[in-house]
Write a protein that holds these residues in place. Structure first.
Motif, PDB file in Angstrom:
ATOM      1  N   UNK A  69       3.618  11.424  16.254  1.00  0.00           N
ATOM      2  CA  UNK A  69       2.592  10.389  16.116  1.00  0.00           C
ATOM      3  C   UNK A  69       2.931   9.478  14.946  1.00  0.00           C
ATOM      4  N   UNK A  70       3.275  10.074  13.810  1.00  0.00           N
ATOM      5  CA  UNK A  70       3.617   9.273  12.631  1.00  0.00           C
ATOM      6  C   UNK A  70       4.848   8.411  12.871  1.00  0.00           C
ATOM      7  N   UNK A  71       5.771   8.886  13.711  1.00  0.00           N
ATOM      8  CA  UNK A  71       6.969   8.117  14.018  1.00  0.00           C
ATOM      9  C   UNK A  71       6.645   6.837  14.795  1.00  0.00           C
ATOM     10  N   UNK A  72       5.491   6.798  15.439  1.00  0.00           N
ATOM     11  CA  UNK A  72       5.094   5.570  16.132  1.00  0.00           C
ATOM     12  C   UNK A  72       4.959   4.404  15.149  1.00  0.00           C
ATOM     13  N   UNK A  93      -1.818   7.928  23.048  1.00  0.00           N
ATOM     14  CA  UNK A  93      -2.780   8.793  23.730  1.00  0.00           C
ATOM     15  C   UNK A  93      -2.172  10.124  24.141  1.00  0.00           C
ATOM     16  N   UNK A  94      -0.946  10.092  24.628  1.00  0.00           N
ATOM     17  CA  UNK A  94      -0.276  11.328  25.032  1.00  0.00           C
ATOM     18  C   UNK A  94      -0.029  12.263  23.868  1.00  0.00           C
ATOM     19  N   UNK A 115      -4.768   9.156  33.114  1.00  0.00           N
ATOM     20  CA  UNK A 115      -3.855  10.201  33.593  1.00  0.00           C
ATOM     21  C   UNK A 115      -4.477  10.946  34.768  1.00  0.00           C
ATOM     22  N   UNK A 116      -5.754  11.252  34.656  1.00  0.00           N
ATOM     23  CA  UNK A 116      -6.456  11.931  35.753  1.00  0.00           C
ATOM     24  C   UNK A 116      -6.441  11.108  37.030  1.00  0.00           C
ATOM     25  N   UNK A 117      -6.637   9.797  36.897  1.00  0.00           N
ATOM     26  CA  UNK A 117      -6.624   8.931  38.070  1.00  0.00           C
ATOM     27  C   UNK A 117      -5.250   8.951  38.736  1.00  0.00           C
TER      28      UNK A 117
END
Length: 175
Positions: free
Chosen positions: A139-142, A96-97, A169-171
């Motif tokens: 991302x691809x490295x994930x 997500x990040x 994250x907002x919370x």
């Protein structure tokens, strides 16, 4: 003769593609992949159910007690044990990040594309494109750590996962 202590018994679902690389972050990905549960559609659904339930139960009360209660209720709703839950949520945070950051960079790049060319905007466009490429690589490295199938599953649900990431994250950034 006994098998080698380092024998992986043919475990090859994440091949070592970094054979001639100096990328030290890839060194442990294969080992970490073996220690992480496979994420399939049902596990992803349980992880999403946890996050949605947590957000629903947390509300506006950010006290430690309220967050602990929300976590317990969300874990119960997910049906996952603590270890699987934390490993899965860690994956969702990483994905997500990266995707949130890539979207923000892409949005900024689109804004700059509509502006007239100048040395400053050209330099900024170049930097943004470079950062966007870095985010895509990250991302691809994930996939090295979590598997190609897992990454494909996450990408198929990207919009929902980024939305949840943004809300979580907002919370937590309120407190």
């Amino acid at each position: 003769m006994a098998p080698s202590l380092f024998d992986d018994h043919g475990y090859q679902d994440v091949p070592n593609r970094e054979v001639h690389s100096t990328d030290l972050s890839a060194a442990d990905d294969r080992t970490l992949r073996m220690a992480t549960p496979r994420v399939d559609a049902s596990l992803l659904d349980a992880l999403v159910r946890f996050q949605e339930s947590f957000l629903a139960h947390a509300g506006s009360d950010l006290s430690a007690e309220a967050l602990a209660t929300a976590h317990r209720q969300a874990q119960d709703a997910s049906g996952l044990d603590a270890k699987t839950l934390e490993q899965g949520v860690s994956l969702l945070r990483a994905f997500g990040g990266r995707r949130w950051t890539a979207r923000k960079l892409d949005d900024k790049l689109r804004q700059l594309e509509s502006q007239p060319a100048s040395p400053q905007t050209d330099e900024l466009r170049t930097r943004l494109r470079g950062e966007l490429v870095k985010q895509e690589r990250a991302t691809d490295a994930l996939a090295r750590r979590y598997g190609e199938d897992t990454l494909a599953l996450l990408k198929a649900h990207e919009a929902r996962l980024v939305d949840l990431h943004t809300r979580m994250t907002g919370l937590f950034s309120q407190g």
